[in-house]
Design an enzyme around this catalytic site. Structure first.
Site, mmCIF file in Angstrom:
data_model
loop_
_atom_site.group_PDB
_atom_site.id
_atom_site.type_symbol
_atom_site.label_atom_id
_atom_site.label_comp_id
_atom_site.label_asym_id
_atom_site.label_seq_id
_atom_site.Cartn_x
_atom_site.Cartn_y
_atom_site.Cartn_z
ATOM 1 N N GLY A 149 48.949 73.502 -74.955
ATOM 2 C CA GLY A 149 49.659 74.817 -74.031
ATOM 3 C C GLY A 149 50.887 74.022 -73.111
ATOM 4 C CB CYS A 177 42.427 69.320 -78.151
ATOM 5 S SG CYS A 177 41.760 69.896 -77.017
ATOM 6 C CG HIS A 224 50.809 75.254 -78.814
ATOM 7 N ND1 HIS A 224 50.765 76.004 -78.068
ATOM 8 C CD2 HIS A 224 50.495 74.097 -79.163
ATOM 9 C CE1 HIS A 224 49.121 75.302 -78.177
ATOM 10 N NE2 HIS A 224 49.193 73.740 -78.488
ATOM 11 C CD GLU A 250 42.678 76.062 -76.147
ATOM 12 O OE1 GLU A 250 42.243 75.147 -77.040
ATOM 13 O OE2 GLU A 250 42.686 75.954 -75.582
ATOM 14 C CB CYS A 300 45.859 75.289 -73.616
ATOM 15 S SG CYS A 300 46.035 74.985 -75.466
#
Length: 268
Positions: free
Chosen positions: A211, A74, A151, A199, A208
């Site tokens: 991301g 994260c 992703h 997410e 994110c």
């Protein structure tokens, strides 16, 4: 047992931070993480972050999404951890060792080297991850990148026109992605990236970090933008640097909102 917590956020992507580096806490379970994350009956967050001792780094960071599931990485939480730690550190995550350091406006994080191999994403079968020959309704030919977590990235004319609240869970749970997937919808304007993210395990969030890293890498890899690039999310911008074969460097803000305590038994 009363447990202290710190509520933090990175561009509106919010966290409950639990610090077990000095004093041990009861084990966080999927049930307790989801209960604490509940915005009506708990404290409320997108992710619960547990900081622990580590034999391999300065400390370990564990990440639980709002559905209670534990995930590997994260980026926004890494910036929050940098702000909380107050000095440069190496941090162990399930996605690998990352390096972070606080800055005047937030934090700078070395997120490590991205992976593009189909089985490292992972995908259910082999294909070109730069332009995947798959589609879901109006979304097609995405890129896939693992930046500590998986992703998939779609480049479109206008990311606001995509019904991500409907297509996000459909793509996240597609059998093509054995461990599920984070879904990124991006458009390119004036050399910058505009991005919305569904997410895995958390749904639509205001920002994110992983991301933003994955999307910037995919855009650079396709020749759509040059490094460094600004990635604009609903919560605000992040700066991403990446050169072929190197680590991803992310820089952006992090904020402490408030501190409090809760009774552990209420959420066990």
């Amino acid at each position: 047992m009363r447990v202290p917590f710190i509520k933090m956020h990175g561009l509106g992507n919010d966290f409950i931070m639990l610090d077990a580096r000095e004093a041990e806490l009861p084990a966080v379970t999927e049930r307790s993480a989801a209960a604490l994350a509940n915005r009506r009956t708990g404290i409320g967050c997108d992710q619960l972050i547990l900081l622990e001792r580590s034999a391999n780094a300065d400390f370990r960071m564990r990440i639980f999404n709002s559905d209670g599931g534990e995930v590997e990485a994260c980026g926004n939480a890494a910036r929050a951890a940098a702000l909380l730690h107050g000095e440069p550190a190496k941090v162990e995550t399930d996605g690998g060792i990352i390096e972070l350091s606080p800055t005047q406006s937030g934090a700078r994080v070395d997120m490590g080297v991205p992976s593009f191999e189909w089985d490292s994403i992972p995908l259910d079968y082999a294909m070109d991850t730069a332009a995947m020959p798959v589609s879901w309704e109006m979304l097609g030919n995405p890129s896939a990148v693992n930046v500590g977590n998986p992703h998939v990235i779609f480049f479109v004319r206008d990311c606001e026109d995509v019904p991500l609240d409907r297509l996000g869970p459909l793509i996240e749970n597609d059998p093509l992605f054995p461990t599920r997937i984070n879904v990124n919808i991006a458009d390119i304007r004036n050399g910058a990236v505009n991005l919305r993210v569904w997410e895995r395990g958390a749904g639509l969030t205001r920002a994110c970090g992983t991301g933003a890293c994955a999307t910037a890498v995919a855009a650079i890899r396709r020749g759509l933008v040059a490094s460094p690039v600004t990635v604009n999310l609903p919560g605000g911008p992040l700066q991403i640097e990446w050169n072929e074969g190197g680590s991803i460097i992310m820089e952006g803000p992090a904020t402490e909102a408030y501190r409090g305590t809760f009774e552990w038994a209420d959420y066990a």
